[in-house]
Design an enzyme around this catalytic site. Structure first.
Site, PDB file in Angstrom:
ATOM      1  N   ASP A   1     -17.057  50.829  -3.425  1.00  0.00           N
ATOM      2  CA  ASP A   1     -16.267  51.894  -4.042  1.00  0.00           C
ATOM      3  C   ASP A   1     -17.069  52.805  -5.018  1.00  0.00           C
ATOM      4  O   ASP A   1     -16.545  53.682  -5.395  1.00  0.00           O
ATOM      5  CB  ASP A   1     -14.906  51.372  -4.426  1.00  0.00           C
ATOM      6  CG  ASP A   1     -13.930  51.134  -3.393  1.00  0.00           C
ATOM      7  OD1 ASP A   1     -12.633  50.629  -3.995  1.00  0.00           O
ATOM      8  OD2 ASP A   1     -14.322  51.194  -2.318  1.00  0.00           O
TER       9      ASP A   1
ATOM     10  N   ARG B   1      -5.806  60.874  -4.658  1.00  0.00           N
ATOM     11  CA  ARG B   1      -5.252  59.747  -4.511  1.00  0.00           C
ATOM     12  C   ARG B   1      -5.567  58.459  -5.394  1.00  0.00           C
ATOM     13  O   ARG B   1      -4.539  57.583  -5.300  1.00  0.00           O
ATOM     14  CB  ARG B   1      -5.596  59.218  -2.979  1.00  0.00           C
ATOM     15  CG  ARG B   1      -5.265  60.338  -1.837  1.00  0.00           C
ATOM     16  CD  ARG B   1      -5.807  59.945  -0.514  1.00  0.00           C
ATOM     17  NE  ARG B   1      -5.110  58.387  -0.368  1.00  0.00           N
ATOM     18  CZ  ARG B   1      -5.488  57.640   0.675  1.00  0.00           C
ATOM     19  NH1 ARG B   1      -5.938  58.251   1.814  1.00  0.00           N
ATOM     20  NH2 ARG B   1      -4.974  56.541   0.957  1.00  0.00           N
TER      21      ARG B   1
ATOM     22  N   LYS C   1      -5.765  51.349  -9.348  1.00  0.00           N
ATOM     23  CA  LYS C   1      -4.981  51.563  -7.985  1.00  0.00           C
ATOM     24  C   LYS C   1      -5.075  50.389  -6.852  1.00  0.00           C
ATOM     25  O   LYS C   1      -3.858  50.160  -6.587  1.00  0.00           O
ATOM     26  CB  LYS C   1      -5.638  52.638  -7.256  1.00  0.00           C
ATOM     27  CG  LYS C   1      -5.384  52.911  -5.737  1.00  0.00           C
ATOM     28  CD  LYS C   1      -5.866  54.458  -5.321  1.00  0.00           C
ATOM     29  CE  LYS C   1      -7.447  53.769  -4.627  1.00  0.00           C
ATOM     30  NZ  LYS C   1      -7.226  53.317  -3.228  1.00  0.00           N
ATOM     31  N   ASN C   2      -6.091  49.882  -6.776  1.00  0.00           N
ATOM     32  CA  ASN C   2      -6.279  48.644  -5.848  1.00  0.00           C
ATOM     33  C   ASN C   2      -5.653  47.518  -6.029  1.00  0.00           C
ATOM     34  O   ASN C   2      -5.731  46.393  -5.254  1.00  0.00           O
ATOM     35  CB  ASN C   2      -7.709  48.543  -5.440  1.00  0.00           C
ATOM     36  CG  ASN C   2      -8.141  49.837  -4.684  1.00  0.00           C
ATOM     37  OD1 ASN C   2      -7.068  50.625  -4.210  1.00  0.00           O
ATOM     38  ND2 ASN C   2      -9.517  50.046  -4.454  1.00  0.00           N
TER      39      ASN C   2
ATOM     40  N   CYS D   1      -9.702  56.117   9.546  1.00  0.00           N
ATOM     41  CA  CYS D   1      -9.999  56.813   8.409  1.00  0.00           C
ATOM     42  C   CYS D   1     -11.197  57.241   8.251  1.00  0.00           C
ATOM     43  O   CYS D   1     -12.378  56.954   8.984  1.00  0.00           O
ATOM     44  CB  CYS D   1      -9.423  56.296   7.076  1.00  0.00           C
ATOM     45  SG  CYS D   1     -10.654  55.175   6.366  1.00  0.00           S
TER      46      CYS D   1
ATOM     47  N   ARG E   1     -11.745  50.670  10.308  1.00  0.00           N
ATOM     48  CA  ARG E   1     -10.754  49.817   9.509  1.00  0.00           C
ATOM     49  C   ARG E   1      -9.717  49.102  10.135  1.00  0.00           C
ATOM     50  O   ARG E   1      -8.395  49.455  10.171  1.00  0.00           O
ATOM     51  CB  ARG E   1     -10.365  50.798   8.278  1.00  0.00           C
ATOM     52  CG  ARG E   1     -11.451  51.358   7.523  1.00  0.00           C
ATOM     53  CD  ARG E   1     -11.006  51.931   6.322  1.00  0.00           C
ATOM     54  NE  ARG E   1     -10.327  51.017   5.369  1.00  0.00           N
ATOM     55  CZ  ARG E   1     -10.050  51.657   4.354  1.00  0.00           C
ATOM     56  NH1 ARG E   1      -9.881  52.928   4.089  1.00  0.00           N
ATOM     57  NH2 ARG E   1      -9.539  50.769   3.321  1.00  0.00           N
ATOM     58  N   PRO E   2     -10.217  48.232  11.310  1.00  0.00           N
ATOM     59  CA  PRO E   2      -9.086  47.621  12.246  1.00  0.00           C
ATOM     60  C   PRO E   2      -8.241  46.626  10.967  1.00  0.00           C
ATOM     61  O   PRO E   2      -8.530  46.395  10.099  1.00  0.00           O
ATOM     62  CB  PRO E   2     -10.142  46.854  13.038  1.00  0.00           C
ATOM     63  CG  PRO E   2     -11.384  46.678  12.369  1.00  0.00           C
ATOM     64  CD  PRO E   2     -11.338  47.969  11.645  1.00  0.00           C
ATOM     65  N   ILE E   3      -7.390  46.101  11.638  1.00  0.00           N
ATOM     66  CA  ILE E   3      -6.297  45.107  11.003  1.00  0.00           C
ATOM     67  C   ILE E   3      -6.404  43.710  11.669  1.00  0.00           C
ATOM     68  O   ILE E   3      -5.589  42.883  11.526  1.00  0.00           O
ATOM     69  CB  ILE E   3      -5.257  45.502  10.640  1.00  0.00           C
ATOM     70  CG1 ILE E   3      -4.287  45.916  12.018  1.00  0.00           C
ATOM     71  CG2 ILE E   3      -4.936  46.767   9.853  1.00  0.00           C
ATOM     72  CD1 ILE E   3      -3.046  46.087  11.820  1.00  0.00           C
ATOM     73  N   ASP E   4      -7.371  43.361  12.612  1.00  0.00           N
ATOM     74  CA  ASP E   4      -7.486  42.334  13.174  1.00  0.00           C
ATOM     75  C   ASP E   4      -7.238  41.011  12.544  1.00  0.00           C
ATOM     76  O   ASP E   4      -6.576  40.148  12.995  1.00  0.00           O
ATOM     77  CB  ASP E   4      -8.640  42.071  14.422  1.00  0.00           C
ATOM     78  CG  ASP E   4      -9.847  42.197  13.535  1.00  0.00           C
ATOM     79  OD1 ASP E   4     -10.008  43.246  12.705  1.00  0.00           O
ATOM     80  OD2 ASP E   4     -10.895  41.810  14.017  1.00  0.00           O
TER      81      ASP E   4
ATOM     82  N   VAL F   1     -20.322  47.223   3.835  1.00  0.00           N
ATOM     83  CA  VAL F   1     -18.800  46.929   3.887  1.00  0.00           C
ATOM     84  C   VAL F   1     -18.420  47.816   4.991  1.00  0.00           C
ATOM     85  O   VAL F   1     -17.843  47.335   5.908  1.00  0.00           O
ATOM     86  CB  VAL F   1     -18.317  47.039   2.680  1.00  0.00           C
ATOM     87  CG1 VAL F   1     -16.844  46.849   2.633  1.00  0.00           C
ATOM     88  CG2 VAL F   1     -18.884  46.050   1.566  1.00  0.00           C
TER      89      VAL F   1
HETATM   90  C1  EPZ Z   1      -9.940  47.497  -0.054  1.00  0.00           C
HETATM   91  O1  EPZ Z   1      -9.838  48.180   1.399  1.00  0.00           O
HETATM   92  C2  EPZ Z   1      -9.787  48.718  -0.731  1.00  0.00           C
HETATM   93  N1  EPZ Z   1      -8.341  49.289  -0.808  1.00  0.00           N
HETATM   94  C3  EPZ Z   1     -10.947  49.858  -0.561  1.00  0.00           C
HETATM   95  O2  EPZ Z   1     -10.704  50.637  -1.559  1.00  0.00           O
HETATM   96  C4  EPZ Z   1     -12.298  48.858  -0.606  1.00  0.00           C
HETATM   97  O3  EPZ Z   1     -13.158  49.888  -0.311  1.00  0.00           O
HETATM   98  C5  EPZ Z   1     -12.310  47.643   0.196  1.00  0.00           C
HETATM   99  O4  EPZ Z   1     -11.164  46.787  -0.051  1.00  0.00           O
HETATM  100  C6  EPZ Z   1     -13.543  46.990   0.083  1.00  0.00           C
HETATM  101  O5  EPZ Z   1     -13.613  46.384  -1.408  1.00  0.00           O
HETATM  102  C7  EPZ Z   1      -7.302  48.956  -1.431  1.00  0.00           C
HETATM  103  O6  EPZ Z   1      -7.530  47.687  -1.883  1.00  0.00           O
HETATM  104  C8  EPZ Z   1      -6.225  49.629  -1.192  1.00  0.00           C
HETATM  105  P1  EPZ Z   1     -11.567  45.163   3.564  1.00  0.00           P
HETATM  106  P2  EPZ Z   1      -9.497  47.124   2.493  1.00  0.00           P
HETATM  107  O7  EPZ Z   1     -10.207  44.440   4.464  1.00  0.00           O
HETATM  108  O8  EPZ Z   1      -8.642  46.053   2.149  1.00  0.00           O
HETATM  109  C9  EPZ Z   1     -13.401  45.394   7.887  1.00  0.00           C
HETATM  110  C10 EPZ Z   1     -10.680  53.020  -2.207  1.00  0.00           C
HETATM  111  O9  EPZ Z   1     -11.667  53.920  -2.426  1.00  0.00           O
HETATM  112  N2  EPZ Z   1     -12.106  44.725   8.407  1.00  0.00           N
HETATM  113  O10 EPZ Z   1     -12.074  44.499   2.507  1.00  0.00           O
HETATM  114  O11 EPZ Z   1      -8.959  47.892   3.807  1.00  0.00           O
HETATM  115  C11 EPZ Z   1     -13.165  46.836   7.323  1.00  0.00           C
HETATM  116  O12 EPZ Z   1     -13.125  47.635   8.242  1.00  0.00           O
HETATM  117  C12 EPZ Z   1     -10.630  52.122  -1.097  1.00  0.00           C
HETATM  118  O13 EPZ Z   1     -10.109  52.745  -3.216  1.00  0.00           O
HETATM  119  C13 EPZ Z   1     -11.902  44.305   9.805  1.00  0.00           C
HETATM  120  O14 EPZ Z   1     -12.952  44.075  10.387  1.00  0.00           O
HETATM  121  O15 EPZ Z   1     -11.043  46.765   2.789  1.00  0.00           O
HETATM  122  C14 EPZ Z   1     -14.308  46.898   6.468  1.00  0.00           C
HETATM  123  O16 EPZ Z   1     -15.579  47.461   7.305  1.00  0.00           O
HETATM  124  C15 EPZ Z   1     -11.593  52.531   0.092  1.00  0.00           C
HETATM  125  N3  EPZ Z   1     -10.932  43.821  10.288  1.00  0.00           N
HETATM  126  C16 EPZ Z   1     -14.477  45.450   5.978  1.00  0.00           C
HETATM  127  O17 EPZ Z   1     -13.664  44.745   6.962  1.00  0.00           O
HETATM  128  C17 EPZ Z   1      -9.922  43.762   9.259  1.00  0.00           C
HETATM  129  O18 EPZ Z   1      -8.496  42.989   9.619  1.00  0.00           O
HETATM  130  C18 EPZ Z   1     -13.872  45.432   4.564  1.00  0.00           C
HETATM  131  O19 EPZ Z   1     -12.487  45.505   4.768  1.00  0.00           O
HETATM  132  C19 EPZ Z   1      -9.813  44.144   7.939  1.00  0.00           C
HETATM  133  C20 EPZ Z   1     -10.884  44.477   7.688  1.00  0.00           C
END
Ligand code: EPZ
Length: 417
Positions: A304, A397, A22-23, A116, A121-124, A326
């Protein structure tokens, strides 16, 4: 509303094939926005999140059609550059359309995903990366408005490892002018699969899978064909299903080196694990020791797989300390596991699990997020009697026909209204 009825007692035995990841599929499907024409993907899993992605691509003006596990996306000039809230709120990964649309069309309007169950899960970090490439970013009425005539390559250091942030930046950088260096890039296998597809389309990416990636911008990308990598999280989930039921399960069409951290921890716990280049076999084990895990970016223990491993520890001998580094709130499954009799003391980022071999008993429980649902199904396989898991739309999902795969191994599990 579907529920999953799991009846304990069976040891799982036999072989099972893993579906596509999926990812890896999600970012790769969004990367099609970088190149007009017909993209073809094989081994695409049949999941709710893939349907949501198809819906979003459709809303942008793309056509997609599925033929079994082959999935085609036809991209023409987009009819809009806006990813609407109704679609984005269903799946956070929709934010991955930001980089491609901005890079290809110079402007993008993407709804903020919102939080969620597992965290804010910010996008900063995504937005900082786009700004580093020269984009103007404005947040207005819950949307990200991004503008830039032509992105320019830059060096971007992620102060925190982010899978999605790395993916958005990779995709945007493929069409930027000049070279982009990504430092502290995520190294997940799904990042490598995305880079492989981008390079098939004509991108010039090196260093994928390491923490420094180099992307030389090109004029144009053209559609290609790609087979999605196996889902390492599903593979790990199936391994734990065999282990927790003292069964003998061969997980095929997977990549053992993507599962090294889990395999090491299961061996440390006492399981015998055999691997070939594309399969992992868990051998029957009557008892296993509690071991500690700390989740962290790849190649360390995958967040995960934390919930699923916790289920295994609830019936281990001894006490396991599980540390989640994480996400800030990824213990939603703890209360539900405790309803099955598990002895867990959750703190902010640490859960202490006192193993109770044979100590779980079935009860109605509620799934809260995708991997928590898998954890509850795994615990249900060994909780005496029946476990009814509610809200399994979370499961749908990210797992293709999990009940079918587990039943084929001898599990007593079925979907009920
Ligand atoms: C991906 O999410 C995966 N989703 C997640 O899988 C997985 O848990 C995660 O990576 C970590 O491996 C997909 O690939 C679709 P991150 P993502 O950005 O990209 C923080 C599942 O169950 N962060 O690596 O959203 C964030 O809040 C899902 O399949 C910021 O602070 O994860 C988190 O604490 C769940 N600012 C940490 O970083 C940002 O701009 C890691 O998030 C982005 C992230």
């Amino acid at each position: 509303m579907d529920k999953m009825l799991v009846t304990s007692g069976a040891s799982l035995n036999g072989s099972v094939e893993v579906s596509g990841a999926k990812n890896a599929a999600l970012p790769i499907l969004f990367s099609t926005l970088l190149a007009e024409g017909e993209h073809t993907f094989d081994n695409v899993p049949m999941l709710k999140d893939i349907e949501s992605t198809a819906e979003l691509l459709q809303s942008l003006g793309c056509e997609s059609k599925r033929d079994g596990h082959t999935f085609r996306v036809h991209v023409t000039k987009l009819k809009t550059f806006e990813a609407h809230y109704d679609l984005v709120r269903k799946m956070r990964a929709s934010i991955l359309c930001l980089g491609p649309i901005l890079a290809k069309y110079g402007e993008a309007v993407v709804s903020l995903p919102g939080g969620c169950a597992i965290g804010t899960r910010p996008i900063d970090l995504h937005l900082d990366a786009m700004k580093a490439l020269g984009a103007e970013i404005e947040l207005k009425d819950g949307y990200v408005l991004a503008k830039c005539k032509k992105l320019k390559g830059a060096t971007v250091l992620f102060e925190k490892t982010t899978v999605g942030g790395t993916e958005n930046l990779m995709m945007a950088a493929t069409l930027a002018e000049g070279t982009t260096i990504i430092e502290n890039a995520a190294k997940e296998p799904e990042i490598v699969d995305l880079a492989i597809y981008l390079n098939k389309m004509g991108a010039k990416i090196t260093g994928h899978g390491t923490s420094v990636m180099r992307i030389e911008g090109v004029e144009k990308l053209t559609p290609a064909r790609h087979s999605i990598m196996p889902d390492r999280i599903e593979a790990g989930t199936l391994m734990i299903a065999g282990a927790i039921t003292k069964g003998d399960v061969l997980v095929q069409k997977c990549n053992p080196q993507d599962l090294e951290a889990l395999i090491n921890k299961m061996r440390e716990s006492g399981f015998k694990i055999e691997t070939t280049k594309d399969s992992v076999r868990v051998l029957p084990q009557d008892k296993w020791e509690a071991v500690d895990i700390t989740t962290a970016p790849h190649p360390l223990f995958a967040t995960d797989l934390q919930a699923q491993f916790m289920a295994l520890m609830t019936v281990a001998h001894g006490t396991s300390v599980i540390t989640e580094t994480v996400f800030e709130n990824r213990f939603m499954h703890v209360n539900e596991l405790m309803r099955l009799g598990a002895d867990i003391t959750p703190k902010t980022q640490v859960a202490v699990v006192r193993g109770k071999p044979g100590g779980l008993s079935g009860a109605p429980v509620m799934a809260t997020d995708l991997r928590a649902s898998a954890s509850l199904v795994l615990a249900g396989l060994v909780a005496k009697g029946e476990t009814l898991v509610g809200r399994i739309y979370h499961l749908d999902r990210g797992y293709e026909n999990l009940e079918g795969k587990l039943s084929s191994l001898g599990a007593k599990i079925k979907r009920v209204q």
